[in-house]
Design a protein around this motif. Structure first.
Motif, short mmCIF file in Angstrom:
data_model
loop_
_atom_site.label_atom_id
_atom_site.label_comp_id
_atom_site.label_asym_id
_atom_site.label_seq_id
_atom_site.Cartn_x
_atom_site.Cartn_y
_atom_site.Cartn_z
N THR A 195 12.96 5.11 2.48
CA THR A 195 14.29 4.67 2.80
C THR A 195 14.68 5.99 3.61
N THR A 196 13.85 7.01 3.83
CA THR A 196 14.25 8.01 4.52
C THR A 196 13.65 7.91 6.03
N TRP A 197 12.28 7.51 5.97
CA TRP A 197 11.60 7.63 7.31
C TRP A 197 11.10 6.28 7.89
N ALA A 198 11.22 6.43 9.31
CA ALA A 198 10.68 5.22 10.19
C ALA A 198 9.50 5.73 10.73
N GLY A 199 8.35 4.73 11.29
CA GLY A 199 7.38 5.05 12.04
C GLY A 199 5.83 5.22 11.11
N TRP A 200 6.38 4.64 9.99
CA TRP A 200 4.93 4.50 9.11
C TRP A 200 4.69 3.08 9.01
N GLU A 201 3.23 2.74 8.71
CA GLU A 201 2.95 1.35 8.48
C GLU A 201 2.59 1.14 6.99
N GLN A 202 2.77 0.08 6.68
CA GLN A 202 2.67 -0.53 5.35
C GLN A 202 1.36 -0.78 5.10
N GLY A 203 0.79 0.09 3.66
CA GLY A 203 -0.82 -0.20 3.58
C GLY A 203 -0.88 -0.84 2.40
N ARG A 204 -2.09 -1.13 1.89
CA ARG A 204 -2.44 -2.17 0.72
C ARG A 204 -2.64 -1.12 -0.42
N LYS A 205 -2.49 -1.58 -1.66
CA LYS A 205 -2.85 -0.84 -2.83
C LYS A 205 -4.03 -0.18 -2.73
N ARG A 206 -3.93 1.19 -3.14
CA ARG A 206 -5.14 1.98 -3.11
C ARG A 206 -5.49 2.69 -4.48
N LYS A 207 -6.78 2.79 -5.00
CA LYS A 207 -7.20 3.48 -6.10
C LYS A 207 -7.97 4.77 -5.66
N ARG A 208 -8.50 4.90 -4.32
CA ARG A 208 -9.31 6.00 -3.73
C ARG A 208 -8.22 6.93 -3.00
N LEU A 209 -7.81 7.78 -3.89
CA LEU A 209 -6.91 8.78 -3.48
C LEU A 209 -7.54 10.21 -3.09
N ASP A 210 -7.14 11.04 -2.39
CA ASP A 210 -7.96 12.34 -2.17
C ASP A 210 -7.48 13.66 -2.80
N ILE A 211 -5.88 13.49 -2.68
CA ILE A 211 -5.33 14.69 -3.25
C ILE A 211 -4.06 14.23 -3.81
N THR A 212 -3.51 14.77 -4.98
CA THR A 212 -2.37 14.78 -5.64
C THR A 212 -1.44 15.94 -5.46
N LEU A 213 -0.16 15.74 -4.95
CA LEU A 213 0.92 16.80 -4.64
C LEU A 213 2.00 16.45 -5.59
N ASP A 214 2.57 17.59 -6.12
CA ASP A 214 3.93 17.23 -6.52
C ASP A 214 5.15 16.73 -5.63
N ALA A 215 6.22 16.47 -6.48
CA ALA A 215 7.27 15.90 -5.69
C ALA A 215 7.80 16.72 -4.53
N ALA A 216 8.00 18.05 -4.76
CA ALA A 216 8.50 19.11 -3.90
C ALA A 216 7.65 19.04 -2.76
#
Length: 244
Positions: A195-216
């Protein structure tokens, strides 16, 4: 520029719209952000943010690939030599078994490999595999947003002691794109990113993730992408969705 300064600048430009708090990732009306920071977080100043760290998953995939190469080499040696060396066979099986266990643990969210992500005007760099590997992107040209999933072991009821994998949602990902190259950044508590940003594209569900960041840090990444012009602030009352 610090993450807090970026957030306050966004709040000043979009006082009636939603702004993610750079400390707790809560959605705050732009006009109220400075008061929220002072009241809830003691007016924290923040740090200069263009690098972030978190558990990465590429290292486990590299380890599994290396183990498969070792197993294939052991099999080739056994065939070409015409004799079976139990030490070679058992060693290859052991390396492959350990690699598969590590790969599965990381796929289920165990933070075994630390990674570092940097995003600036030159592009994005992800350091992975204990610092031995790097994935580079030239300047990010688009962002894909979607839901992140993980496979979790689930015991089968009854007397059967076997296990099956069940997919569960584990938050949100932002995929940084530069041509055909990608870095997929995951966060378990992404807050108000949609709800904050525009300009992104909707992606499919993904399990192949590269890095995890905390919320901040996930918010800091969003603000860096906004400053680079890849994301745009959504005006007050803007709906959820992809590029307008």
């Amino acid at each position: 520029m610090t993450t807090v300064e970026r957030a306050l600048r966004l709040a000043g430009e979009n006082p009636g719209g939603p702004v993610p708090c750079p400390v707790c990732a809560a959605g705050v009306k732009g006009a109220n952000l400075e008061r929220h920071l002072a009241k809830v977080h003691g007016g924290t100043a923040g740090a200069d943010e263009s690098r972030w760290g978190g558990p990465e998953r590429i290292g486990s995939r590299w380890l599994l690939g290396l183990a498969l190469v070792v197993a294939a080499a052991a099999a080739g040696f056994t065939v070409s030599s015409g004799k079976q060396d139990d030490r070679v066979v058992l060693g290859a099986i052991g390396v492959l078994a350990v690699a598969m266990i590590v790969w599965a643990a990381v796929a289920w969210g165990v933070p075994l490999f630390p990674g570092r992500l940097r995003v600036d005007g030159r592009g994005a760099v992800l350091r992975h595999s204990l610092g031995l590997g790097r994935r580079r992107l030239r300047p990010v040209d688009r962002v894909v947003l979607g839901s992140a999933w993980e496979g979790r072991p689930s015991a089968v009821s009854g007397h059967d002691a076997s296990y099956e994998s069940v997919d569960v949602r584990v938050g949100t990902y932002l995929q940084l794109c530069a041509g055909r190259r990608r870095i997929t950044v995951h966060c378990r508590n992404a807050g108000v990113v949609r709800t904050t940003w525009a300009g992104w594209e909707q992606g499919r569900k993904r399990k192949r993730l590269d890095i995890t960041l905390d919320a901040a840090e996930f918010v800091a990444l969003q603000l860096a992408l906004w400053e680079l012009g890849v994301l745009a602030a959504r005006a007050a009352g803007g709906g959820d969705g992809d590029r307008p």
